[in-house]
Design an enzyme around this catalytic site. Structure first.
Site: not given
Length: 636
Positions: A319, A451, A527, A623
């Protein structure tokens, strides 16, 4: 006065138009030359005066170019370079002259306006002259009144104040014994320039300082890196000066020099900059049915002062603007109080789901688990399976015949999922011996919660519960973040608090915590799926009594480790080494806690910069400028 003006106009009118045209052109050229080609500006080098390039950096040998060897000398801490600076006094004189002439012409016209209105030739002269004045006023009038000298003086005062704060921070650190242990690394000052996507000035094409040699491409990589360290070349402009591959090699040399002053020299040796992956390290540990790997660019943000020490933080992301924006936040925090981070709770969880024959038996199991003597039996069974794991608590929840036993375990420097799972099986075996009707439905009953977004993690915590804070002086908010304290506090309340509440968010009272958490996770071998709960964060901002900005990020469930899993891969291990927390710590859990501090502090830096961009309304513009690139022939 009116007679003088009339005489002057008559004389100008007698000059042929071609002569007037060439005189205007010549005047413009002379004006531009005099205005734009003089003066210099002052910048300070980022590195401490004793920072040197390492003598041998094996990872960059393949990029070394032939050339004269650098003599290794280093200039003083304050490097200055010459750069074009407009002659503000000329503009100021012209402003006064233009204003006086315009006022005189208006007064002259008003003295006999009826005659001039009836005379089309005279009226045309006035209109033409006033048009020229308007062009000047719109283009130049007021520029010199900004008080450029004052701006430069304030910039120097700000940098001097930053250096003074850094010196005070060093003095506040407790004295360390020199008899044992590694030498305490020194604090690095805030970055002298940080490419910030939310700063409109960063959207312009960057140019290297004028003191950079004109033959930069012909210099060996080591000498170019020295120029970067001396702040004669900005590290984020290297791709504009060199080819992209060589820019990475030079930047690695510069960061190795910075890290070496923190006793972390060679940290980037195992972080590849070319296509390479040892698949033997992957087999049986990280991935199956391997067909290749996805290269991710890794950016480095910092320096960031964290708990009185300097850290640099690697972030892996695709990004655009994320690393640059986080870097701006690090600069503002380091220029202020620095980040102060505290861990309030440390324990990974697993919640097996067991099923009893009746709800009554399920209730009896819950009551049994909550008794102190019985918990001691569960603790002994759990800890019999691990050298480092310690069972901290048991929290059973009943749902009909189901019981969800949420076990919390200290896991040392490991993230701990394997450790807590193995220990949980031992606890279940114990419970089965006492409650024969107990049936294990699933080792993970989703009350862990792993998660997935869950209120239990937000309230009870999971992994490391961290709170980090900093105070940013209002001058830094204005100069670095390009906004003011009241505005950014207002935006945070309306967006992160009220907006998230209206959305029914759980743990999402932040601007983009998951952006930074995920980037650091990818770089350090965590993770990545655990960014779901690890990104639980509430960002708070207040204006202090002194008018400064206080910011904090509270993150109750940061799940990180520095041993096991992806941390063993060379590139991820290199990033952990760059941070200073590779492998197991001298005290069990110390390195994993340091990584949690780093994640939370980097998140706070990212929050600070993005909220500033929203407050200044420069997010989209940034951006569009930094996160868009035309397709090249190779990508079509």
């Amino acid at each position: 006065m009116t007679t003088i003006v009339a005489t002057l106009i008559d004389r100008i009118d007698s000059i042929p138009s071609t002569h007037l045209y060439f005189a205007a052109v010549a005047t413009s050229i002379v004006f531009s030359f005099l205005l734009l080609n003089s003066g210099d500006s002052t910048h300070h080098a980022l590195m401490p005066p004793d920072a040197k390039l390492p003598a041998d950096l094996g990872v960059c040998k393949d990029r070394q170019r032939q050339g004269p060897a650098a003599d290794g000398t280093q200039s003083s801490h304050h490097h200055r370079h010459a750069g074009p600076e407009p002659r503000w006094h000329i503009l100021k004189i012209l402003n006064y002259a233009a204003a006086t002439s315009f006022t005189a012409s208006v007064l002259y016209f008003a003295s006999d306006y009826s005659r001039f209105l009836s005379d089309s030739a005279s009226l045309l002269k006035f209109i033409t002259g006033w048009s020229a004045f308007l062009v000047f006023f719109f283009g130049f009038f007021g520029i010199s009144f900004v008080d450029a000298d004052g701006l430069l003086a304030r910039e120097e005062e700000e940098e001097a104040r930053m250096r003074q704060q850094q010196q005070q921070q060093r003095q506040m650190q407790p004295a360390k014994s020199h008899s044992s242990g590694p030498v305490k690394s020194k604090l690095h000052p805030p970055a002298s320039s940080a490419p910030a996507c939310c700063d409109p000035t960063s959207m312009k094409t960057a140019s290297s300082p004028s003191k950079a040699p004109t033959n930069v491409k012909e210099l060996p990589d080591e000498e170019i890196a020295e120029l970067v360290l001396a702040n004669k070349i900005k590290d984020h402009t290297l791709e504009k000066i060199l080819d992209c591959d060589r820019a990475v090699a030079v930047r690695r040399l510069a960061f190795e020099a910075k890290l070496s002053t923190l006793n972390r020299g060679g940290a980037l040796a195992d972080l590849p900059s070319g296509p390479s992956l040892d698949y033997s390290r992957v087999h049986g540990a990280n991935c199956e049915i391997v067909v290749g790997y996805i290269p991710l660019p890794v950016g480095m943000v910092g320096p960031l002062t964290l708990n009185g020490e300097t850290v640099y933080i690697p972030m892996a992301t695709t990004e655009g603007c994320l690393v640059a924006s986080t870097n701006r936040g690090c600069k503002a925090i380091t220029a202020g109080s620095g980040a102060i981070s505290t861990i309030t709770r440390d324990g990974i969880t697993r919640a097996p789901c067991v099923r009893m024959k009746s709800a009554k038996e399920a209730a009896h199991l819950k009551i049994w688990c909550e008794q102190k003597d019985n918990f001691a039996l569960m603790k002994d069974a759990f800890e019999s399976t691990t050298n480092y794991g310690k069972l901290l608590s048991s929290a059973p929840t009943v749902a009909g015949r189901n019981v969800y036993i949420r076990l919390q375990c200290f896991s040392g420097d490991a993230m701990g999922m394997n450790m807590v799972s193995k220990g949980s099986l031992a606890v279940i075996d114990l419970l089965k011996s006492i409650f024969p009707s107990l049936d294990l439905v699933a080792l993970s009953g989703n009350m862990c919660t792993d998660k997935k977004a869950a209120a239990v993690n937000w309230i009870e915590g999971r992994g490391k519960s961290v709170v980090v804070e900093a105070i940013i002086p209002q001058a830094i908010v204005q100069s670095t973040l390009k906004t003011d304290v009241k505005t950014i506090v207002h935006v945070n309340i309306q967006k992160n608090l009220i907006g998230s509440a209206m959305a029914g968010s759980v743990g999402g009272f932040n601007a983009h915590a998951s952006n930074i958490v995920t980037a650091v996770f990818l770089a350090t071998g965590q993770d990545p799926a655990q960014n779901v709960e690890s990104s639980n964060c509430i960002t708070l901002m207040e204006e202090t009594d002194e008018g400064d900005l206080w910011i904090s990020c509270t993150m109750p469930s940061v799940e990180v480790g520095t041993v096991g899993g992806g941390t063993s891969l060379p590139a991820q291990s290199a990033c952990l080494k760059a941070i200073g927390c590779k492998g197991g710590g001298e005290t069990p859990g110390a390195n994993a806690k340091q990584l949690a501090h780093v994640v939370a502090s980097a998140t706070m830096a990212g929050e600070l910069s993005l909220l500033a961009a929203l407050a200044a309304n420069t997010l989209v513009q940034a951006h569009m400028a930094h996160n868009r690139k035309p397709a090249t022939s190779s990508s079509k």
